[in-house]
Design an enzyme around this catalytic site. Structure first.
Site, PDB file in Angstrom:
ATOM      1  N   GLU A 249     -79.011   0.044 -61.408  1.00 49.81           N
ATOM      2  CA  GLU A 249     -77.720  -0.110 -61.165  1.00 49.81           C
ATOM      3  C   GLU A 249     -77.271  -0.198 -60.231  1.00 49.81           C
ATOM      4  O   GLU A 249     -77.039   1.566 -59.108  1.00 49.81           O
ATOM      5  CB  GLU A 249     -77.432   1.514 -61.718  1.00 49.81           C
ATOM      6  CG  GLU A 249     -78.496   1.718 -63.639  1.00 49.81           C
ATOM      7  CD  GLU A 249     -77.895   1.104 -64.583  1.00 49.81           C
ATOM      8  OE1 GLU A 249     -76.742   0.714 -64.587  1.00 49.81           O
ATOM      9  OE2 GLU A 249     -79.323   0.224 -65.218  1.00 49.81           O
ATOM     10  N   CYS A 283     -68.261   3.442 -59.263  1.00 47.04           N
ATOM     11  CA  CYS A 283     -69.102   2.218 -59.974  1.00 47.04           C
ATOM     12  C   CYS A 283     -68.025   1.392 -60.983  1.00 47.04           C
ATOM     13  O   CYS A 283     -67.779   0.595 -61.076  1.00 47.04           O
ATOM     14  CB  CYS A 283     -69.628   1.648 -60.054  1.00 47.04           C
ATOM     15  SG  CYS A 283     -70.381   3.437 -61.275  1.00 47.04           S
ATOM     16  N   GLU A 384     -67.372  -5.774 -54.174  1.00 43.45           N
ATOM     17  CA  GLU A 384     -67.008  -4.491 -53.966  1.00 43.45           C
ATOM     18  C   GLU A 384     -66.345  -3.451 -52.606  1.00 43.45           C
ATOM     19  O   GLU A 384     -67.067  -4.230 -51.636  1.00 43.45           O
ATOM     20  CB  GLU A 384     -68.030  -3.938 -54.558  1.00 43.45           C
ATOM     21  CG  GLU A 384     -68.055  -2.175 -55.106  1.00 43.45           C
ATOM     22  CD  GLU A 384     -69.242  -1.700 -55.361  1.00 43.45           C
ATOM     23  OE1 GLU A 384     -70.329  -1.575 -54.790  1.00 43.45           O
ATOM     24  OE2 GLU A 384     -69.276  -0.801 -56.381  1.00 43.45           O
TER      25      GLU A 384
HETATM   26  P1  NAD Z   1     -76.560   2.898 -51.095  1.00 43.13           P
HETATM   27  O1  NAD Z   1     -77.222   2.513 -51.518  1.00 43.13           O
HETATM   28  O2  NAD Z   1     -76.577   2.941 -50.096  1.00 43.13           O
HETATM   29  O3  NAD Z   1     -78.233   4.045 -51.284  1.00 43.13           O
HETATM   30  C1  NAD Z   1     -77.999   4.813 -52.232  1.00 43.13           C
HETATM   31  C2  NAD Z   1     -79.667   5.807 -52.294  1.00 43.13           C
HETATM   32  O4  NAD Z   1     -80.461   4.504 -51.473  1.00 43.13           O
HETATM   33  C3  NAD Z   1     -79.507   6.611 -51.661  1.00 43.13           C
HETATM   34  O5  NAD Z   1     -80.061   8.113 -51.754  1.00 43.13           O
HETATM   35  C4  NAD Z   1     -80.092   5.840 -49.475  1.00 43.13           C
HETATM   36  O6  NAD Z   1     -80.103   6.993 -48.746  1.00 43.13           O
HETATM   37  C5  NAD Z   1     -80.510   5.340 -50.707  1.00 43.13           C
HETATM   38  N1  NAD Z   1     -81.570   4.199 -49.755  1.00 43.13           N
HETATM   39  C6  NAD Z   1     -80.623   3.614 -48.645  1.00 43.13           C
HETATM   40  N2  NAD Z   1     -81.654   2.857 -48.090  1.00 43.13           N
HETATM   41  C7  NAD Z   1     -83.168   2.666 -48.779  1.00 43.13           C
HETATM   42  C8  NAD Z   1     -84.072   1.823 -48.698  1.00 43.13           C
HETATM   43  N3  NAD Z   1     -84.232   1.100 -47.882  1.00 43.13           N
HETATM   44  N4  NAD Z   1     -84.928   2.404 -49.270  1.00 43.13           N
HETATM   45  C9  NAD Z   1     -84.896   3.399 -51.084  1.00 43.13           C
HETATM   46  N5  NAD Z   1     -83.731   3.921 -50.268  1.00 43.13           N
HETATM   47  C10 NAD Z   1     -82.846   3.761 -49.977  1.00 43.13           C
HETATM   48  O7  NAD Z   1     -75.700   3.661 -52.098  1.00 43.13           O
HETATM   49  P2  NAD Z   1     -74.360   4.814 -52.283  1.00 43.13           P
HETATM   50  O8  NAD Z   1     -73.474   4.200 -50.644  1.00 43.13           O
HETATM   51  O9  NAD Z   1     -74.995   5.442 -51.548  1.00 43.13           O
HETATM   52  O10 NAD Z   1     -73.626   3.986 -52.772  1.00 43.13           O
HETATM   53  C11 NAD Z   1     -72.646   3.841 -53.566  1.00 43.13           C
HETATM   54  C12 NAD Z   1     -73.185   1.874 -54.549  1.00 43.13           C
HETATM   55  O11 NAD Z   1     -73.254   2.334 -55.411  1.00 43.13           O
HETATM   56  C13 NAD Z   1     -71.749   1.623 -54.649  1.00 43.13           C
HETATM   57  O12 NAD Z   1     -72.311   0.180 -54.425  1.00 43.13           O
HETATM   58  C14 NAD Z   1     -71.622   1.986 -56.186  1.00 43.13           C
HETATM   59  O13 NAD Z   1     -71.076   0.750 -57.280  1.00 43.13           O
HETATM   60  C15 NAD Z   1     -72.759   2.379 -56.439  1.00 43.13           C
HETATM   61  N6  NAD Z   1     -72.857   3.182 -57.801  1.00 43.13           N
HETATM   62  C16 NAD Z   1     -73.092   2.538 -58.546  1.00 43.13           C
HETATM   63  C17 NAD Z   1     -73.036   3.345 -59.985  1.00 43.13           C
HETATM   64  C18 NAD Z   1     -73.864   2.456 -61.306  1.00 43.13           C
HETATM   65  O14 NAD Z   1     -74.282   3.299 -62.472  1.00 43.13           O
HETATM   66  N7  NAD Z   1     -73.437   1.218 -61.656  1.00 43.13           N
HETATM   67  C19 NAD Z   1     -72.585   4.658 -60.282  1.00 43.13           C
HETATM   68  C20 NAD Z   1     -72.151   4.898 -58.612  1.00 43.13           C
HETATM   69  C21 NAD Z   1     -72.458   3.672 -57.635  1.00 43.13           C
END
Ligand code: NAD
Length: 485
Positions: A249, A283, A384
């Site tokens: 997501e 999001c 975004e």
């Molecule tokens: P991110 O992708 O940077 O991190 C998300 C998670 O993934 C964190 O726990 C992070 O530590 C982990 N992660 C980072 N690198 C990784 C890797 N190489 N392998 C595995 N895990 C890894 O996202 P963020 O900055 O924490 O969140 C913001 C984003 O989330 C925005 O793009 C937002 O739109 C999205 N979001 C989507 C929804 C939805 O339901 N569609 C809801 C909330 C947020």
């Protein structure tokens, strides 16, 4: 300052390396909020092993027994709502009202899936032959991995954990390192509610080290991720290699269309709430307003007046409408987006700058920002930002607005403000988004309804939330039973 360890096999344990990391209050970075275990792959492997040991007995418990644990956890979370909401605000920055709503939501999610446990059955299907039974049962998958972002640091872990657990899976959760406290407090509530050791494991640490170890582990048969496109795509490919079940997501570029017949005051209020609520770090936040040309000037005037009136500050202070960005890099990213949009021809109508007067200098604060003269092909209209930045795009008419709204490669949430019933219905049919709203803010979801995006916002094979969430966390087994002889 609070101290948190990993939660593995029912014990609170430091990282095997002994390393720690800290979180700071984004409204005042002088304040250290908490210290955590800074884990790496070895800790993630220990968590998966603990989950593997705990999974069979949890799968054998009845769904109702599992549901009771969730219902009890809901009570424990709710009883600490004020304390947990304050902690959430200190760590992530959203206002206390927003944080209180989110903690309540987490409690409600556990209560909902606790109740759902009574309905977790299958289907009886008429067989072609006499003396035969044909039915389905839902079975848990085994060990599932959950990787969550910082922006809803308790609601998102809750809306993944609750259906995963009630369905009978063992879980390894990796919350975002920017705001992990609340997911550990939920783990505490579940443990206090009687969740057996090892059924839920929480590993803290840097995304690549910990998340990668979970995503590539052969025992993790399914993984639900919420976060950015870059990370989601990378994890999806890792899962595809071993055909593990995937739920990714990711972000959106959510439009609110304002038609000429709309109540423009209502439209401006909805965009303000959906664009600047949660500091735009949702999001489903409205980041594009697509307005019919004939009312664009009148609407924009109302929008700007409301945006300028927003009070930005420490979310713990009464009367604050918008908190800080979660981190320095998020803030700098937002400012850079504004700068490059203006360089590319957009007009800065309000905001656009960091706020540094008085106490605000201690945090990652920014003005609510509105950009005009934005055309659909500009990067700021397609990608975004994830901050308090709203762009206004003019459209000729409903069809043009719809075309612009659908002209991006993501589709999470979309709103329309109109009094025209026909256009409202056409919108719900034709907009390419997982969630469609009419005369409502693009943010805000009912926990009992399915949620997920389309296009590049989501893998889109399974929904989150509602009873539909159980489809991801269970597999259907079909049973043929002959009792005729
Ligand atoms: P991110 O992708 O940077 O991190 C998300 C998670 O993934 C964190 O726990 C992070 O530590 C982990 N992660 C980072 N690198 C990784 C890797 N190489 N392998 C595995 N895990 C890894 O996202 P963020 O900055 O924490 O969140 C913001 C984003 O989330 C925005 O793009 C937002 O739109 C999205 N979001 C989507 C929804 C939805 O339901 N569609 C809801 C909330 C947020």
């Amino acid at each position: 300052m609070r101290t948190y360890q990993n939660f593995i096999g029912g014990d609170w344990v430091p990282a095997l390396s002994g390393k720690t990391a800290q979180t700071r209050n984004p409204a005042d970075v002088r304040e250290i909020v908490a210290e955590y275990a800074a884990s790496d792959a070895a800790d993630a492997l220990a968590a998966v092993a603990a989950a593997e040991r705990a999974a069979p007995a949890w799968a054998d418990a009845t769904a109702v027994a599992r549901g009771r644990v969730l219902s009890k956890a809901a009570q424990l979370i709710e009883a600490r709502k004020a304390e947990l909401a304050e902690l959430l605000t200190r760590e992530e920055g959203k206002t206390l009202a927003e944080a209180t709503g989110e903690v309540q939501r987490a409690a409600d999610i556990f209560r909902f899936y606790g109740g759902i446990s009574y309905t977790l059955g299958g289907r009886t299907i008429p067989h072609d032959l006499p003396g035969n039974l044909l039915y389905t049962v839902r079975r848990p998958l085994g060990v599932v991995g959950l990787i969550t972002p910082w922006n809803f640091p308790v609601a998102i872990p809750a809306w993944k954990m609750a259906p995963a657990l009630v369905a009978g899976n063992a879980v390894v959760l990796k919350p975002s390192g920017l705001a992990p406290a609340l997911s550990l407090e939920v783990a505490r509530a579940l443990a206090d509610a009687g969740l057996p050791a090892g059924v839920l494991n929480v590993v803290l640490g840097e995304g690549r080290a910990v998340g990668n170890a979970i995503a590539t582990h052969s025992a993790v048969v399914a993984l639900s991720f919420t976060g950015s496109h870059t990370v989601g795509h990378a994890i999806y490919q890792q899962l595809a290699k071993r055909m593990a079940r995937a739920q990714m997501e990711m972000g959106g570029k959510n439009p609110t269309i304002v038609l000429a017949d709309a109540d423009l005051d209502l439209a401006a209020t909805l965009v303000i709430r959906a664009g600047f609520g949660l500091t735009g770090q949702a999001c489903t936040a409205t980041s594009r307003v697509i307005v019919e040309k004939s009312v664009a000037a009148a609407f924009t005037e109302k929008l700007l007046a409301k945006a300028r009136a927003l009070k930005v500050g420490n979310g713990l202070t009464a009367g604050i409408d918008m908190g800080p960005a979660v981190s320095e890099s998020q803030l700098l990213g937002n400012l850079k987006w504004v700068e490059s949009a203006v360089a590319g021809g957009a007009q800065l109508l309000c905001g656009g700058h960091r706020l540094t007067s008085g106490e605000l200098a201690q945090g990652w604060f920014m003005e609510p920002t509105v950009l005009g003269d934005v055309t659909p092909a500009m990067p700021i209209a397609c990608e975004e930002v994830f901050g308090p930045v709203v762009v206004v795009i003019a459209a000729e008419n409903f069809d043009d607005a719809l075309r612009i709204a659908n002209g991006v490669n993501v589709g999470l949430s979309a709103s329309l403000v109109t009094r025209d019933f026909k256009n409202a219905l056409r919108y719900t049919e034709r907009i390419e988004a997982g969630v469609v709203k009419v005369n409502q803010i693009s943010t805000g979801l009912a926990l009992q309804a399915p949620f997920g995006g389309v296009k590049q916002s989501s893998t889109d094979s399974f929904k989150e939330q509602g009873v539909e969430a159980l489809d991801f966390y269970t597999r259907t087994k079909t049973v043929y039973l002959d009792y005729s002889a």
